[in-house]
Design a protein around this motif. Structure first.
Motif, PDB file in Angstrom:
ATOM      1  N   SER A  34      77.848 -14.005 -59.592  1.00 22.71           N
ATOM      2  CA  SER A  34      78.557 -14.089 -58.322  1.00 22.71           C
ATOM      3  C   SER A  34      78.415 -15.501 -57.739  1.00 22.71           C
ATOM      4  CB  SER A  34      77.983 -13.033 -57.377  1.00 22.71           C
ATOM      5  OG  SER A  34      78.620 -13.065 -56.149  1.00 22.71           O
ATOM      6  N   ARG A  35      77.220 -16.058 -57.817  1.00 23.30           N
ATOM      7  CA  ARG A  35      76.973 -17.374 -57.244  1.00 23.30           C
ATOM      8  C   ARG A  35      77.707 -18.482 -58.032  1.00 23.30           C
ATOM      9  NH1 ARG A  35      71.224 -18.890 -57.857  1.00 23.30           N
ATOM     10  NH2 ARG A  35      72.159 -19.658 -59.760  1.00 23.30           N
ATOM     11  N   GLU A  36      77.607 -18.423 -59.351  1.00 18.39           N
ATOM     12  CA  GLU A  36      78.279 -19.465 -60.159  1.00 18.39           C
ATOM     13  C   GLU A  36      79.794 -19.415 -59.971  1.00 18.39           C
ATOM     14  OE1 GLU A  36      76.935 -22.000 -61.650  1.00 18.39           O
ATOM     15  OE2 GLU A  36      74.885 -21.302 -61.360  1.00 18.39           O
ATOM     16  N   HIS A  37      80.326 -18.192 -59.905  1.00 19.99           N
ATOM     17  CA  HIS A  37      81.781 -18.084 -59.742  1.00 19.99           C
ATOM     18  C   HIS A  37      82.200 -18.447 -58.320  1.00 19.99           C
ATOM     19  CE1 HIS A  37      83.170 -16.677 -63.680  1.00 19.99           C
ATOM     20  NE2 HIS A  37      81.924 -16.257 -63.798  1.00 19.99           N
ATOM     21  N   GLN A  38      81.261 -18.385 -57.382  1.00 17.34           N
ATOM     22  CA  GLN A  38      81.548 -18.882 -56.032  1.00 17.34           C
ATOM     23  C   GLN A  38      81.740 -20.404 -56.078  1.00 17.34           C
ATOM     24  OE1 GLN A  38      81.870 -16.799 -53.101  1.00 17.34           O
ATOM     25  NE2 GLN A  38      82.922 -18.728 -52.630  1.00 17.34           N
ATOM     26  N   HIS A  39      80.887 -21.096 -56.848  1.00 19.85           N
ATOM     27  CA  HIS A  39      81.068 -22.548 -57.003  1.00 19.85           C
ATOM     28  C   HIS A  39      82.430 -22.855 -57.647  1.00 19.85           C
ATOM     29  CE1 HIS A  39      76.405 -22.943 -57.147  1.00 19.85           C
ATOM     30  NE2 HIS A  39      76.858 -22.877 -55.924  1.00 19.85           N
ATOM     31  N   TYR A  40      82.771 -22.032 -58.611  1.00 22.15           N
ATOM     32  CA  TYR A  40      84.055 -22.153 -59.310  1.00 22.15           C
ATOM     33  C   TYR A  40      85.182 -21.990 -58.279  1.00 22.15           C
ATOM     34  CZ  TYR A  40      87.085 -20.875 -63.440  1.00 22.15           C
ATOM     35  OH  TYR A  40      88.044 -20.786 -64.436  1.00 22.15           O
ATOM     36  N   SER A  41      85.075 -20.965 -57.431  1.00 17.57           N
ATOM     37  CA  SER A  41      86.102 -20.741 -56.403  1.00 17.57           C
ATOM     38  C   SER A  41      86.164 -21.917 -55.439  1.00 17.57           C
ATOM     39  CB  SER A  41      85.804 -19.470 -55.594  1.00 17.57           C
ATOM     40  OG  SER A  41      85.975 -18.330 -56.379  1.00 17.57           O
ATOM     41  N   ASP A  42      85.001 -22.459 -55.090  1.00 14.09           N
ATOM     42  CA  ASP A  42      84.977 -23.605 -54.169  1.00 14.09           C
ATOM     43  C   ASP A  42      85.756 -24.773 -54.767  1.00 14.09           C
ATOM     44  OD1 ASP A  42      83.388 -22.087 -52.531  1.00 14.09           O
ATOM     45  OD2 ASP A  42      81.503 -23.067 -53.104  1.00 14.09           O
ATOM     46  N   ALA A  43      85.583 -24.971 -56.071  1.00 13.56           N
ATOM     47  CA  ALA A  43      86.301 -26.068 -56.738  1.00 13.56           C
ATOM     48  C   ALA A  43      87.809 -25.807 -56.709  1.00 13.56           C
ATOM     49  CB  ALA A  43      85.814 -26.221 -58.179  1.00 13.56           C
ATOM     50  N   LEU A  44      88.204 -24.564 -56.928  1.00 13.05           N
ATOM     51  CA  LEU A  44      89.641 -24.240 -56.891  1.00 13.05           C
ATOM     52  C   LEU A  44      90.208 -24.455 -55.489  1.00 13.05           C
ATOM     53  CD1 LEU A  44      89.671 -20.887 -58.957  1.00 13.05           C
ATOM     54  CD2 LEU A  44      90.523 -23.111 -59.709  1.00 13.05           C
ATOM     55  N   ARG A  45      89.434 -24.053 -54.490  1.00 15.27           N
ATOM     56  CA  ARG A  45      89.863 -24.215 -53.095  1.00 15.27           C
ATOM     57  C   ARG A  45      90.036 -25.702 -52.765  1.00 15.27           C
ATOM     58  NH1 ARG A  45      88.691 -20.308 -49.251  1.00 15.27           N
ATOM     59  NH2 ARG A  45      87.077 -19.521 -50.621  1.00 15.27           N
TER      60      ARG A  45
END
Ligand SMILES: [Fe+2]
Ligand SMILES: [Fe+2]
Length: 277
Positions: free
Chosen positions: A84-95
């Protein structure tokens, strides 16, 4: 029915630490927009989705008396929390790249809030069991077929393979708990129908949005090649239909698809460098 989960299976969270591409690569998967955004669209569902899985399992963990199973549940929670945390970083990059993550996450957040508020915990667990099967069969395919991520940025390929390895390791944790709680196969089948529908719609929505922002939504070549990659004669999703359908069998268990050998191969890749430190 005896439980086919390998009794000595250890489930331990890893913290490999990912340096996601900086600056972000829009088309990190071999410069291919469709492939990149197919994975991106799934990824952005994980931070909220995996927190929901954790809570649905946590709700019943007190019922488990077997120490081995308790250990596996602990491992499951730890692994999903890291994902969940790593994919949150991934989402932040997409945002940060300009995709509208609020728009894309909104429907899932609203749906999960509705389920948490209005549906009983056994439905939460059944939904977790269903989505865990979806992730398990894709994870297995990622591990078995290096071509799923062929040409991808190495850090991104590593992130997805790490997630796939741990999804494979813990694929039966929610299922075994569900069996123990004593609910019917009908509930998990119904949960699977809904989960498949929503997972497909949400992924498609994310893919369309990102292609649109890239100015590629109406590029027929992108769609032709992308859909062939997914569903063509050698499409990556094709071989998954049979294993997907196994879930609807009355006596289904995730370890009937025994992929321990491939898990061992990837464990060597991910765990040995850590031990050498
Ligand atoms: Fe996960
Ligand atoms: Fe999982």
């Amino acid at each position: 029915m005896s439980n086919p989960t390998p009794p000595d299976l250890t489930i331990k969270p890893r913290q490999p630490g990912f340096d996601l591409p900086q600056p972000w690569l829009r088309h990190w998967h071999g410069d291919n927009a469709f492939k990149s955004h197919f994975f991106d669209a799934m990824s952005l569902l994980f931070p909220d989705g995996e927190r929901f899985f954790i809570d649905s399992v946590r709700h019943y963990r007190d019922r488990v008396t077997d120490p081995q199973q308790q250990e596996q549940i602990r491992g499951f929670i730890g692994q999903e929390a890291h994902h969940s945390r790593e994919h949150q970083h991934y989402s932040d990059a997409l945002r940060a790249t300009g995709y509208d993550l609020d728009y894309l996450e909104h429907r899932l957040k609203r749906r999960l809030a509705f389920v948490r508020k209005h549906l009983p915990p056994k439905v939460h667990l059944a939904s977790t069991v269903a989505v865990e099967h979806l992730t398990a069969i894709m994870a297995d395919a990622i591990l078995q077929n290096p071509d799923w991520l062929e040409g991808a940025d190495p850090a991104m390929a590593r992130l997805w393979r790490w997630h796939a390895l741990e999804e494979s390791e813990h694929k039966a944790v929610a299922f075994d708990l569900y069996q123990q709680v004593g609910t019917s196969p009908w509930l998990r089948r119904r949960a699977m129908i809904y989960s498949t529908l929503y997972f497909t719609l949400d992924t498609f929505k994310g893919l369309v949005h990102m292609l649109k922002r890239d100015g590629l939504l109406w590029n027929w070549q992108v769609w032709r090649d992308g859909l062939a990659w997914l569903w063509g004669s050698r499409g990556i999703l094709r071989p998954l239909v049979r294993v997907y359908l196994d879930f609807y069998k009355r006596d289904f268990h995730p370890w009937q698809h025994d992929n321990l050998h491939i898990i061992e191969d990837y464990r060597r890749q991910f765990d040995l460098p850590l031990q050498a430190d």
